[in-house]
Design a protein around this motif. Structure first.
Motif, PDB file in Angstrom:
ATOM      1  N   ARG A  24     -17.279  -1.297  -9.442  1.00 20.77           N
ATOM      2  CA  ARG A  24     -17.279   0.153  -9.632  1.00 20.77           C
ATOM      3  C   ARG A  24     -18.460   0.793  -8.920  1.00 20.77           C
ATOM      4  NH1 ARG A  24     -18.808   1.484 -15.336  1.00 20.77           N
ATOM      5  NH2 ARG A  24     -20.829   1.049 -14.397  1.00 20.77           N
ATOM      6  N   ASP A  25     -19.670   0.317  -9.184  1.00 19.88           N
ATOM      7  CA  ASP A  25     -20.876   0.981  -8.703  1.00 19.88           C
ATOM      8  C   ASP A  25     -21.174   0.730  -7.237  1.00 19.88           C
ATOM      9  OD1 ASP A  25     -21.074   1.760 -11.343  1.00 19.88           O
ATOM     10  OD2 ASP A  25     -22.691   0.360 -11.832  1.00 19.88           O
ATOM     11  N   VAL A  26     -20.915  -0.484  -6.751  1.00 26.79           N
ATOM     12  CA  VAL A  26     -21.264  -0.824  -5.367  1.00 26.79           C
ATOM     13  C   VAL A  26     -20.129  -0.491  -4.416  1.00 26.79           C
ATOM     14  CG1 VAL A  26     -22.007  -2.666  -3.812  1.00 26.79           C
ATOM     15  CG2 VAL A  26     -22.881  -2.590  -6.154  1.00 26.79           C
ATOM     16  N   LEU A  27     -18.876  -0.807  -4.788  1.00 28.90           N
ATOM     17  CA  LEU A  27     -17.749  -0.550  -3.888  1.00 28.90           C
ATOM     18  C   LEU A  27     -17.062   0.780  -4.149  1.00 28.90           C
ATOM     19  CD1 LEU A  27     -16.044  -4.027  -3.524  1.00 28.90           C
ATOM     20  CD2 LEU A  27     -17.857  -3.006  -2.169  1.00 28.90           C
ATOM     21  N   GLY A  28     -17.338   1.399  -5.291  1.00 32.29           N
ATOM     22  CA  GLY A  28     -16.727   2.686  -5.591  1.00 32.29           C
ATOM     23  C   GLY A  28     -15.314   2.602  -6.127  1.00 32.29           C
ATOM     24  N   LEU A  29     -14.871   1.402  -6.544  1.00 37.87           N
ATOM     25  CA  LEU A  29     -13.555   1.289  -7.155  1.00 37.87           C
ATOM     26  C   LEU A  29     -13.593   1.951  -8.525  1.00 37.87           C
ATOM     27  CD1 LEU A  29     -12.624  -2.413  -6.257  1.00 37.87           C
ATOM     28  CD2 LEU A  29     -12.003  -0.314  -5.046  1.00 37.87           C
ATOM     29  N   GLU A  30     -12.428   2.361  -9.001  1.00 33.52           N
ATOM     30  CA  GLU A  30     -12.359   3.031 -10.295  1.00 33.52           C
ATOM     31  C   GLU A  30     -11.697   2.137 -11.323  1.00 33.52           C
ATOM     32  OE1 GLU A  30     -10.703   6.938 -10.120  1.00 33.52           O
ATOM     33  OE2 GLU A  30     -11.856   7.471  -8.340  1.00 33.52           O
ATOM     34  N   ILE A  31     -12.265   2.120 -12.519  1.00 42.66           N
ATOM     35  CA  ILE A  31     -11.670   1.369 -13.625  1.00 42.66           C
ATOM     36  C   ILE A  31     -10.416   2.117 -14.049  1.00 42.66           C
ATOM     37  CG2 ILE A  31     -12.016   0.533 -15.976  1.00 42.66           C
ATOM     38  CD1 ILE A  31     -15.085   0.738 -15.314  1.00 42.66           C
ATOM     39  N   GLY A  32      -9.318   1.371 -14.211  1.00 44.07           N
ATOM     40  CA  GLY A  32      -8.062   2.028 -14.551  1.00 44.07           C
ATOM     41  C   GLY A  32      -7.255   1.254 -15.565  1.00 44.07           C
ATOM     42  N   ASP A  33      -6.039   1.724 -15.748  1.00 50.77           N
ATOM     43  CA  ASP A  33      -5.126   1.132 -16.727  1.00 50.77           C
ATOM     44  C   ASP A  33      -4.896  -0.338 -16.452  1.00 50.77           C
ATOM     45  OD1 ASP A  33      -4.823   3.540 -18.038  1.00 50.77           O
ATOM     46  OD2 ASP A  33      -3.057   4.112 -16.875  1.00 50.77           O
ATOM     47  N   ARG A  34      -4.732  -1.073 -17.536  1.00 52.37           N
ATOM     48  CA  ARG A  34      -4.455  -2.506 -17.488  1.00 52.37           C
ATOM     49  C   ARG A  34      -3.491  -2.802 -18.621  1.00 52.37           C
ATOM     50  NH1 ARG A  34      -6.888  -7.081 -20.164  1.00 52.37           N
ATOM     51  NH2 ARG A  34      -6.865  -8.928 -18.842  1.00 52.37           N
ATOM     52  N   PRO A  35      -2.441  -3.542 -18.344  1.00 50.67           N
ATOM     53  CA  PRO A  35      -1.498  -3.851 -19.427  1.00 50.67           C
ATOM     54  C   PRO A  35      -2.153  -4.742 -20.477  1.00 50.67           C
ATOM     55  CG  PRO A  35      -0.940  -5.088 -17.451  1.00 50.67           C
ATOM     56  CD  PRO A  35      -2.048  -4.152 -17.070  1.00 50.67           C
ATOM     57  N   PRO A  36      -1.589  -4.788 -21.669  1.00 46.04           N
ATOM     58  CA  PRO A  36      -2.153  -5.664 -22.707  1.00 46.04           C
ATOM     59  C   PRO A  36      -1.857  -7.125 -22.376  1.00 46.04           C
ATOM     60  CG  PRO A  36      -0.164  -4.598 -23.508  1.00 46.04           C
ATOM     61  CD  PRO A  36      -0.443  -4.026 -22.140  1.00 46.04           C
ATOM     62  N   LEU A  37      -2.835  -7.808 -21.829  1.00 44.63           N
ATOM     63  CA  LEU A  37      -2.689  -9.203 -21.440  1.00 44.63           C
ATOM     64  C   LEU A  37      -3.292 -10.116 -22.507  1.00 44.63           C
ATOM     65  CD1 LEU A  37      -3.647  -8.760 -17.685  1.00 44.63           C
ATOM     66  CD2 LEU A  37      -1.349  -8.976 -18.664  1.00 44.63           C
ATOM     67  N   GLU A  38      -3.081 -11.409 -22.370  1.00 46.37           N
ATOM     68  CA  GLU A  38      -3.520 -12.386 -23.358  1.00 46.37           C
ATOM     69  C   GLU A  38      -5.000 -12.743 -23.232  1.00 46.37           C
ATOM     70  OE1 GLU A  38      -0.941 -12.692 -21.324  1.00 46.37           O
ATOM     71  OE2 GLU A  38       0.782 -12.602 -22.656  1.00 46.37           O
ATOM     72  N   PHE A  39      -5.716 -12.106 -22.333  1.00 46.39           N
ATOM     73  CA  PHE A  39      -7.129 -12.399 -22.104  1.00 46.39           C
ATOM     74  C   PHE A  39      -7.824 -11.090 -21.743  1.00 46.39           C
ATOM     75  CE2 PHE A  39      -4.431 -13.254 -18.502  1.00 46.39           C
ATOM     76  CZ  PHE A  39      -4.990 -12.473 -17.501  1.00 46.39           C
ATOM     77  N   PRO A  40      -9.106 -10.941 -22.098  1.00 44.90           N
ATOM     78  CA  PRO A  40      -9.817  -9.698 -21.790  1.00 44.90           C
ATOM     79  C   PRO A  40     -10.139  -9.573 -20.306  1.00 44.90           C
ATOM     80  CG  PRO A  40     -11.275 -11.261 -22.886  1.00 44.90           C
ATOM     81  CD  PRO A  40      -9.902 -11.885 -22.856  1.00 44.90           C
ATOM     82  N   GLY A  41     -10.283  -8.342 -19.861  1.00 41.60           N
ATOM     83  CA  GLY A  41     -10.642  -8.106 -18.477  1.00 41.60           C
ATOM     84  C   GLY A  41     -10.504  -6.655 -18.092  1.00 41.60           C
ATOM     85  N   TYR A  42     -10.557  -6.405 -16.807  1.00 39.62           N
ATOM     86  CA  TYR A  42     -10.503  -5.048 -16.257  1.00 39.62           C
ATOM     87  C   TYR A  42      -9.672  -5.050 -14.985  1.00 39.62           C
ATOM     88  CZ  TYR A  42     -14.447  -4.492 -19.354  1.00 39.62           C
ATOM     89  OH  TYR A  42     -15.241  -4.493 -20.460  1.00 39.62           O
ATOM     90  N   TRP A  43      -9.070  -3.899 -14.690  1.00 38.67           N
ATOM     91  CA  TRP A  43      -8.437  -3.673 -13.399  1.00 38.67           C
ATOM     92  C   TRP A  43      -9.193  -2.548 -12.728  1.00 38.67           C
ATOM     93  CZ3 TRP A  43      -2.363  -3.858 -13.547  1.00 38.67           C
ATOM     94  CH2 TRP A  43      -1.948  -5.169 -13.862  1.00 38.67           C
TER      95      TRP A  43
END
Length: 133
Positions: A24-43
């Motif tokens: 997010r901070d270095v490349l400027g990507l945006e945190i967005g929606d992620r389906p409810p998966l069986e493991f934690p994480g981010y898209w």
């Protein structure tokens, strides 16, 4: 059949929040929606496309094992992927983000080639940012 584009990459991390913040901070990507998966994480998204998926290494490995896939332990400095590459259109803005976040960078430029910035994410994944302008 021929592939036409990279869909996304999955980064397994022992510190998913730190990895999320890097993309997010270095490349400027945006945190967005992620389906409810069986493991934690981010898209993380570039425009409308989720290009980087981040997952907690331990829970993802347990999930993968349940599907019959193995996730090897990470050996520092060793991996099957040398780097992932993104494009950008403003070299000065890229370098400003990299410097503002205290990230060490290797830069390359040559006649007829894009300017390239190589950095590493918190997991040791090498990231190239290729700037044509």
């Amino acid at each position: 059949m021929t592939v036409t584009a990279i869909e996304h990459m999955l980064v397994l991390s022992d510190d998913a929040e730190r990895t999320r913040d890097f993309y997010r901070d270095v490349l400027g990507l945006e945190i967005g929606d992620r389906p409810p998966l069986e493991f934690p994480g981010y898209w993380l998204y570039a425009g409308a496309k989720a290009v980087v998926h981040v997952a907690d290494r331990r829970t993802y490995a347990a999930h993968a094992a349940g599907l019959g896939m193995t996730v090897p332990e990470r050996d520092p400095g060793v991996g099957p992927v040398d780097h992932i590459a993104f494009t950008a259109d403003d070299y000065e803005a890229v370098m400003d983000r990299v410097e503002r976040n205290g990230i060490a960078a290797v830069t390359l430029a040559g006649p007829g080639r894009p300017r390239q910035v190589f950095i590493e994410d918190p997991n040791g994944v090498r990231v190239e940012i290729s700037v044509r302008s």
